[in-house]
Structures are given as structure tokens and as C-alpha cells.
Scaffold this motif. Structure first.
Motif, PDB file in Angstrom:
ATOM      1  N   LEU A  11       0.832  -1.194   0.000  1.00 45.19           N
ATOM      2  CA  LEU A  11       0.000   0.000   0.000  1.00 45.19           C
ATOM      3  C   LEU A  11       0.867   1.244   0.000  1.00 45.19           C
ATOM      4  CD1 LEU A  11      -2.488  -1.163   2.755  1.00 45.19           C
ATOM      5  CD2 LEU A  11      -2.898  -1.143   0.300  1.00 45.19           C
ATOM      6  N   GLU A  12       0.215   2.377  -0.131  1.00 41.63           N
ATOM      7  CA  GLU A  12       0.887   3.676  -0.050  1.00 41.63           C
ATOM      8  C   GLU A  12       0.547   4.295   1.300  1.00 41.63           C
ATOM      9  OE1 GLU A  12       3.457   6.407  -1.703  1.00 41.63           O
ATOM     10  OE2 GLU A  12       2.812   4.534  -2.597  1.00 41.63           O
ATOM     11  N   LEU A  13       1.561   4.597   2.093  1.00 43.81           N
ATOM     12  CA  LEU A  13       1.383   5.230   3.392  1.00 43.81           C
ATOM     13  C   LEU A  13       1.420   6.735   3.198  1.00 43.81           C
ATOM     14  CD1 LEU A  13       1.168   4.977   6.474  1.00 43.81           C
ATOM     15  CD2 LEU A  13       3.658   4.837   6.554  1.00 43.81           C
ATOM     16  N   ARG A  14       0.358   7.399   3.614  1.00 43.81           N
ATOM     17  CA  ARG A  14       0.288   8.858   3.483  1.00 43.81           C
ATOM     18  C   ARG A  14       1.175   9.520   4.522  1.00 43.81           C
ATOM     19  NH1 ARG A  14      -6.112   8.592   2.990  1.00 43.81           N
ATOM     20  NH2 ARG A  14      -6.198   7.817   0.865  1.00 43.81           N
ATOM     21  N   SER A  15       1.601  10.724   4.238  1.00 41.96           N
ATOM     22  CA  SER A  15       2.462  11.437   5.175  1.00 41.96           C
ATOM     23  C   SER A  15       1.717  11.704   6.474  1.00 41.96           C
ATOM     24  CB  SER A  15       2.969  12.739   4.567  1.00 41.96           C
ATOM     25  OG  SER A  15       1.888  13.559   4.237  1.00 41.96           O
ATOM     26  N   ALA A  16       2.460  11.759   7.541  1.00 45.19           N
ATOM     27  CA  ALA A  16       1.890  11.929   8.874  1.00 45.19           C
ATOM     28  C   ALA A  16       1.582  13.386   9.153  1.00 45.19           C
ATOM     29  CB  ALA A  16       2.869  11.407   9.909  1.00 45.19           C
ATOM     30  N   PRO A  17       0.737  13.614  10.153  1.00 42.09           N
ATOM     31  CA  PRO A  17       0.506  14.991  10.572  1.00 42.09           C
ATOM     32  C   PRO A  17       1.802  15.617  11.089  1.00 42.09           C
ATOM     33  CG  PRO A  17      -0.936  13.455  11.749  1.00 42.09           C
ATOM     34  CD  PRO A  17      -0.015  12.656  10.907  1.00 42.09           C
TER      35      PRO A  17
END
Length: 84
Positions: A11-17
Motif C-alpha cells: 500500500l501507499e502510506l500517506r504522510s503523517a501529521p
């Protein structure tokens, strides 16, 4: 709510806050964590790191790049089978 993704899926992990060192990019689902209430959680391992992280399902998305890699390898296999 059932898990949308499966163990072993790329999967693609989105950038964190802000204020987090979690990288964005491709990752593999290591485990689907049990839950009764709250967000659906996964244990994932990013390609660029040696440690695993627990992330919410909302932070994950299907990876178009990974689909392309697997589709290319599947077509090579089918070509080899068809040549026999």
C-alpha cells in the motif's frame, strides 16, 4: 467494520501529521489489528525503514506503482507459460 486491506498487501502510506517522523511511501501490511470501536488499525512496515508502525486505515491507500510492478510480473509469467 472489517479490514479493507490484507496481510502482505503493498500500500501507499500517506504522510503523517505535523510533529511526526513517519515517512510516506510504499509499505507492506504486516498484521491487521483487532478492534471493537474506533479506527481500523494495521501494523505496517515501510520499505525505507527497518521498524514497524501502527497506522489507521485512513492513512493507507492502494498503491498504483505496486499494481504496475505486480501486473508486469504476471504478464511475464503468462508469456512464459504460453511459450511452452
Amino acid at each position: 467494520m472489517p479490514h479493507r486491506y490484507k496481510v502482505g498487501q503493498m500500500l501507499e502510506l500517506r504522510s503523517a501529521p505535523r510533529h511526526s517522523n513517519r515517512p510516506s511511501g510504499p509499505c507492506e501490511v504486516i498484521n491487521c489489528l483487532p478492534h471493537d470501536k474506533g479506527p481500523v488499525l494495521y501494523r505496517v512496515k515501510s520499505w525505507g525503514e527497518s521498524n514497524e508502525r501502527v497506522v489507521e486505515e485512513a492513512d493507507l491507500s492502494p498503491s498504483a506503482a505496486m499494481k504496475t510492478v505486480f501486473e508486469d510480473s504476471a504478464s511475464v509469467f503468462s508469456i512464459a507459460v504460453n511459450k511452452r
